[in-house]
Design an enzyme around this catalytic site. Sequence first.
Site, PDB file in Angstrom:
ATOM      1  N   GLU A   1     -10.026  -5.977   9.473  1.00 42.85           N
ATOM      2  CA  GLU A   1      -9.617  -4.669   8.961  1.00 42.85           C
ATOM      3  C   GLU A   1     -10.201  -4.491   7.549  1.00 42.85           C
ATOM      4  OE1 GLU A   1      -5.421  -4.642   8.488  1.00 42.85           O
ATOM      5  OE2 GLU A   1      -5.300  -2.496   8.143  1.00 42.85           O
TER       6      GLU A   1
ATOM      7  N   ASN B   1       0.811  -1.228   0.000  1.00 43.45           N
ATOM      8  CA  ASN B   1       0.000   0.000   0.000  1.00 43.45           C
ATOM      9  C   ASN B   1       0.841   1.272   0.000  1.00 43.45           C
ATOM     10  OD1 ASN B   1       0.731  -0.637   2.657  1.00 43.45           O
ATOM     11  ND2 ASN B   1      -0.995   0.480   3.503  1.00 43.45           N
TER      12      ASN B   1
ATOM     13  N   CYS C   1      -2.864   1.392   6.752  1.00 38.18           N
ATOM     14  CA  CYS C   1      -2.971   0.650   8.005  1.00 38.18           C
ATOM     15  C   CYS C   1      -3.581   1.484   9.124  1.00 38.18           C
ATOM     16  CB  CYS C   1      -1.596   0.155   8.433  1.00 38.18           C
ATOM     17  SG  CYS C   1      -0.401   1.488   8.574  1.00 38.18           S
TER      18      CYS C   1
ATOM     19  N   GLU D   1       5.130  -4.676  12.272  1.00 42.49           N
ATOM     20  CA  GLU D   1       4.233  -3.524  12.056  1.00 42.49           C
ATOM     21  C   GLU D   1       2.994  -4.070  11.363  1.00 42.49           C
ATOM     22  OE1 GLU D   1       4.732  -0.390  12.948  1.00 42.49           O
ATOM     23  OE2 GLU D   1       6.831  -0.441  13.536  1.00 42.49           O
TER      24      GLU D   1
ATOM     25  N   GLY E   1       3.045  -5.636   7.462  1.00 45.88           N
ATOM     26  CA  GLY E   1       2.023  -6.335   6.676  1.00 45.88           C
ATOM     27  C   GLY E   1       0.908  -6.832   7.572  1.00 45.88           C
ATOM     28  N   SER E   2       0.237  -7.870   7.097  1.00 46.75           N
ATOM     29  CA  SER E   2      -0.945  -8.378   7.813  1.00 46.75           C
ATOM     30  C   SER E   2      -0.540  -9.188   9.045  1.00 46.75           C
ATOM     31  CB  SER E   2      -1.754  -9.268   6.872  1.00 46.75           C
ATOM     32  OG  SER E   2      -0.968 -10.378   6.508  1.00 46.75           O
TER      33      SER E   2
END
Length: 488
Positions: free
Chosen positions: A367, A118, A247, A213, A191-192
């Site tokens: 999310e 992203n 995020c 993160e 990331g996820s």
Amino acid sequence: MITTPIVSEILQRQRVFYQSGITRDIAFREHQLKALLRTITDSEVAILEALKTDLGKPGFEAYASEVGLVRAEIKYVLAHLRSWARPRRMPVHITQLPSTVWSYPEPYGVTLIIAPWNYPLLLLIAPLVGALAAGNCSILKPSELAPCSSALVARMMAQTFDPGLVTVVEGGPETAEALLAEQFDYIFYTGSSRVGRIVMQAAAQYLTPVTLELGGKSPCIVDADADIEAAAKRIVWGKCFNAGQICIAPDYVLVDERIKLALIEAMQRALRQYYNGNTEQSPDYSRIVNAGHFQRLCALLPHGGAGDQSSRQADTDSPLLAGGTQCIDQGWDGVIVAGGETNAATLYIAPTIIDSPSPDSALMQDEIFGPLLPVLPVQSLDEAIAFINARPKPLALYHFTRNGVAQERVLRETSCGGGCINDVLVHFSSPYLSFGGVGASGFGKYRGRAGFDTFTHEKTILKRSALFDIWFRYAPYKHSYKITKWLM
Ligand code: NAD
């Protein structure tokens, strides 16, 4: 896909480079950071083009949130690096006398930085700034889902750095898995949460320290006394920035039920103002990254949204605004009160406000990571706080209110990575501030000083001469116990 022997070779080259000791030299690090700054500055046009191709990012957003942020980060780190990297004299405890004690910042060694799609430049380069400043070598793994940005960053890094210092390894999950099978000295992952668990498991086999993160659902509370116009403008801006693929985007709104209607109307007005009633034609609105994410988001729309509207000319509001009443029955997954249009051919999803979905609806589980904004009414601040605390700790939390006591309550009674009062997103915009998650949204920090610290091992060393000795530490411990009790 990259093969294990190639990964091992890249890693070995970095180990040799690191062991040469050259990265211990602060002037060397400054030189590398300046080279990075030059490359990013010189590649600005190419970067903006790649971000436009991958995500349809408007030039302003691409500059402000990627190129500009990274430039500011490098300049700030360059201005402070010498003071951060200096050994620091520490206090000496009575039991250590006579001596001096020092803390020596030392690099970890060879690091792995894995980034999502992203913010494909920012989330790869901002951690790299910390890693280089601290004297590490780095292998960078960009996301395969932003292929133009990935290829561009690979070219830029190859032109700027010795591959022993920085190498980009492009590829998807298999490539990341091949890298994670090797032993690194530090792993920095963005990331996820799902992949975060895989990364942490891989790191565990070598006891490699990690920063994760991650993401999650970042709530936004709007109290009855909030400035409704300002709240609406800022929340909608935060949700539309990169089409909500951030995020720290406001994931959902918990609004005092007394002002819900006024807030929704103000958000509808803000949307019309930003995109002149035709978001799809606006150059200022991004696209969804790929068909998979497009389908995922469409499946979250109540009743499938307004459907594929490629021929449609303008955005719609529900009759809520015009007539003051809702004409669609209140469903389990809420009512669309703005947007809902989609276009599979261009991966366009209109900024969509969904009124009152059930907390059990699909929208409220994971999310959202896209331009859908659920608005849930609450009867009190107590209810909003309880709602947030019943869910995993978010990466960001936003609170719109003019009441200082209410601000303090939310700060004290909830936990989150970070956030804003009366704004969204902008806490990320400064290199002076650390950034990171808590609980399910991750752990570890970076940006500015925190980035340097993350990639640094603080080595504590006590120095003393051989001349003076403390006799009572040696056996026989005849009086040692008594003396030590007096000392500590
Ligand atoms: P992702 O987890 O799918 O991918 C991130 C990276 O991991 C990519 O480079 C990908 O190739 C790699 N990867 C994918 N599968 C893997 C596997 N099985 N093993 C090892 N590596 C694998 O995430 P994404 O879809 O690229 O990004 C979206 C997520 O990232 C969201 O949850 C978002 O909140 C989060 N995010 C967090 C931050 C932050 O700063 N906390 C910033 C941006 C995005």
